[in-house]
Write an enzyme that holds these catalytic residues in place. Sequence first.
Site, mmCIF file in Angstrom:
data_model
loop_
_atom_site.group_PDB
_atom_site.id
_atom_site.type_symbol
_atom_site.label_atom_id
_atom_site.label_comp_id
_atom_site.label_asym_id
_atom_site.label_seq_id
_atom_site.Cartn_x
_atom_site.Cartn_y
_atom_site.Cartn_z
ATOM 1 C CB CYS A 1 46.745 25.778 27.551
ATOM 2 S SG CYS A 1 48.395 26.437 27.748
ATOM 3 N NE ARG B 1 40.360 27.136 30.881
ATOM 4 C CZ ARG B 1 40.007 26.242 31.790
ATOM 5 N NH1 ARG B 1 38.746 25.940 31.941
ATOM 6 N NH2 ARG B 1 40.890 25.647 32.543
ATOM 7 C CD1 TRP C 1 47.637 32.835 30.236
ATOM 8 C CD2 TRP C 1 49.187 31.606 31.293
ATOM 9 N NE1 TRP C 1 48.058 33.541 31.335
ATOM 10 C CE2 TRP C 1 49.011 32.816 32.000
ATOM 11 C CE3 TRP C 1 50.109 30.693 31.769
ATOM 12 C CZ2 TRP C 1 49.708 33.131 33.157
ATOM 13 C CZ3 TRP C 1 50.820 30.997 32.930
ATOM 14 C CH2 TRP C 1 50.614 32.203 33.615
ATOM 15 C CG ASN D 1 46.115 22.895 30.164
ATOM 16 O OD1 ASN D 1 46.905 23.665 30.706
ATOM 17 N ND2 ASN D 1 44.836 22.802 30.505
ATOM 18 N N GLY D 2 49.722 22.448 30.544
ATOM 19 C CA GLY D 2 50.500 22.023 31.712
ATOM 20 C C GLY D 2 51.969 22.336 31.540
ATOM 21 C CD GLU E 1 38.801 38.797 46.704
ATOM 22 O OE1 GLU E 1 39.899 38.241 46.718
ATOM 23 O OE2 GLU E 1 38.067 38.817 45.700
ATOM 24 C CE LYS F 1 38.993 40.082 42.672
ATOM 25 N NZ LYS F 1 38.784 38.716 43.031
ATOM 26 C CD GLU G 1 42.139 39.270 40.122
ATOM 27 O OE1 GLU G 1 41.222 39.039 40.913
ATOM 28 O OE2 GLU G 1 42.762 38.366 39.547
ATOM 29 C CG HIS H 1 53.913 46.975 63.464
ATOM 30 N ND1 HIS H 1 54.590 47.207 64.634
ATOM 31 C CD2 HIS H 1 52.616 46.819 63.805
ATOM 32 C CE1 HIS H 1 53.747 47.170 65.656
ATOM 33 N NE2 HIS H 1 52.529 46.943 65.170
ATOM 34 C CE LYS I 1 36.913 32.381 36.659
ATOM 35 N NZ LYS I 1 36.863 33.399 37.722
#
Length: 604
Positions: free
Chosen positions: A2, A27, A76, A100-101, A477, A481, A484, A500, A599
């Site tokens: 948020c 964000r 958010w 926020n939280g 990574e 990428k 997302e 395996h 973000k």
Amino acid sequence: MCGIVGHLGSSHSIDLVLEGLKRLEYRGYDSAGISFNKQSGALEIYKKQGKLSNLVDFLGDIKEFNALSCIGHTRWATHGEVSDANSHPHTDGGISIVHNGIIENAEDLRTELVAHGYKFQSQTDSEVFLALLSTTVAKGTPLQEAITSNFSKLDGNSAFVILDSKTSDIWAIKKGAPLVCGLHEVNSDALVSSDPYALVGFADKLYFPQDNVLCHLSAGNKNLINFYEMDGTKSDRYMSKKQEMSLEVSDKGSFDHFMLKEIYEQPGLIRALTKYYFDGEGQETLNNISKLKPGRFLINACGTANYAGLVVKDYIEKFNKIPCQVDLASEFRYRNPLILKDDIGLFVSQSGETADTLAAQNLCKQGGIKTLSIVNVEGSTLYRDCDYNLLIRAGIEIGVASTKAFTQQALTGRLLSHALGDGVDKKSLKDKFNLLATRIDELLSRAEELKSIAESIHHFKGFFYTGRGALYPVALEGALKLKEIAYVHAEGYASGELKHGPIALIDEEMVNVALVAPELLDKTISNVEEIKARKGNIVVIGPQNDANSKRVADYFFGLNYEGLGELSAVYCNVANQILAYYMARFKGTDIDKPRNLAKSVTVE
Ligand code: M6R
């Protein structure tokens, strides 16, 4: 997560808050709202689900209104669906709040409040704090006291900004969540936000309060901003600094997306990092760090920063022979880790505000060991809480998908290993950093080749990124990428591990993006052959002159690893970034603000 912006002072509060919220759009959020005071003292609230532009349209001419103070929020969702009602601000009894939280004990508190007859307007945990506040104030308790006494009833990490319609004053308080106050002395403006970036140009001085410090923005007070402890006494538990950020950095320039711009910034940033730490002010920081004598590093981070942490582990174990343990911060904090007295906690983070990483740092601090950050945002909570900091100097990263931060985090880790005594002379390491910048420049000049591979493979159903040794973290990574920003299922695997289990998934609809380096080349190619034999589609990102790599590949992108040594992982990762970017372009996704993502993840 948020975004919060509050302003008190010279007129046009609403405009200023809306501009601040616009800057925080990067964000990630799903609804937006503001509240402000009319001259009559009446509180006005406007909120809308969806983009900030929805709210701006809804406000119409109202945004021209001269409000003395205003608070705003981009939400958010955590508790309660995305809806107008669940958007912030929430209001009751002349008080309006943004949050926020997460309030972890919200359900218990809500049940109690409902039992006493409180009527909730939303499904959010945030409204629970408002309910506590308004019911306490209704009994005659001053607002300041109501805030502190009720804030201490909350479990979890939160930041609240509160607008009092009686005075137009703004109050703010936080625990484990980002909060910054700002002051423009000439204009007599006082501001508050979850991110200093929202305050650029509006405040020339910033104040970062510590946990449980109550901030009071008040027109009736000559200081405009005052800080109080929970018992009402004056507090000096805040850090102040000049606002040094500029807005120019947030311009996409000729690039279609911030992510692409940030990928292309990398060679310049590597050169600047090299200059700063080898020849500039950074030398002193490295000098201080060189005095540390760690028995072991406990590396903690999340997401991309965690993968950068794996690269850093490789460097420190290889060059310094110091054992490193890399944890996902979200796991470390709850697994009763063994913390030994000679350990050093090492935390990797772009934002310096990731809740799990902060909790891991706190655990190390409680364990009595020294803590060190590799962090981008100077003044962030992590930066302030650690004993030592190595800034990665990546500049603001707007794209939600982290790119340049990974590169700078890994390289800063290499500098850490150098400072601790790696037996490598300064000049040759500096040359290697500069060579890396040149090689990335060359790679980026061939981005069209990766674009054409992306065009050919973007329709396939699933992707395995594989790599060995130094390229294993890069495989992780690369897959992250792709997931997302292109919204396709991708997994990163160690090349030798596929057989395996996951090899059962391989068929003509699957792609293996095989990351190949001269190190362990033959073994890696054998693993690729296993995928090829099962009709998987093969993309090799590998040594430019290697005939075997070319032979097994349906699509090949050549890399010139010559002379890069341990920096090869960072180099190869840039090819993954470009590939993911173009895959997302062909998929038509929202690249800079992918769905469901934020973000900086300031909740658990
Ligand atoms: O700000 P941090 O580096 O602590 O963030 C950690 C992760 O949330 C972050 O790297 C995330 O995985 C990115 N979206 C990846 O692109």
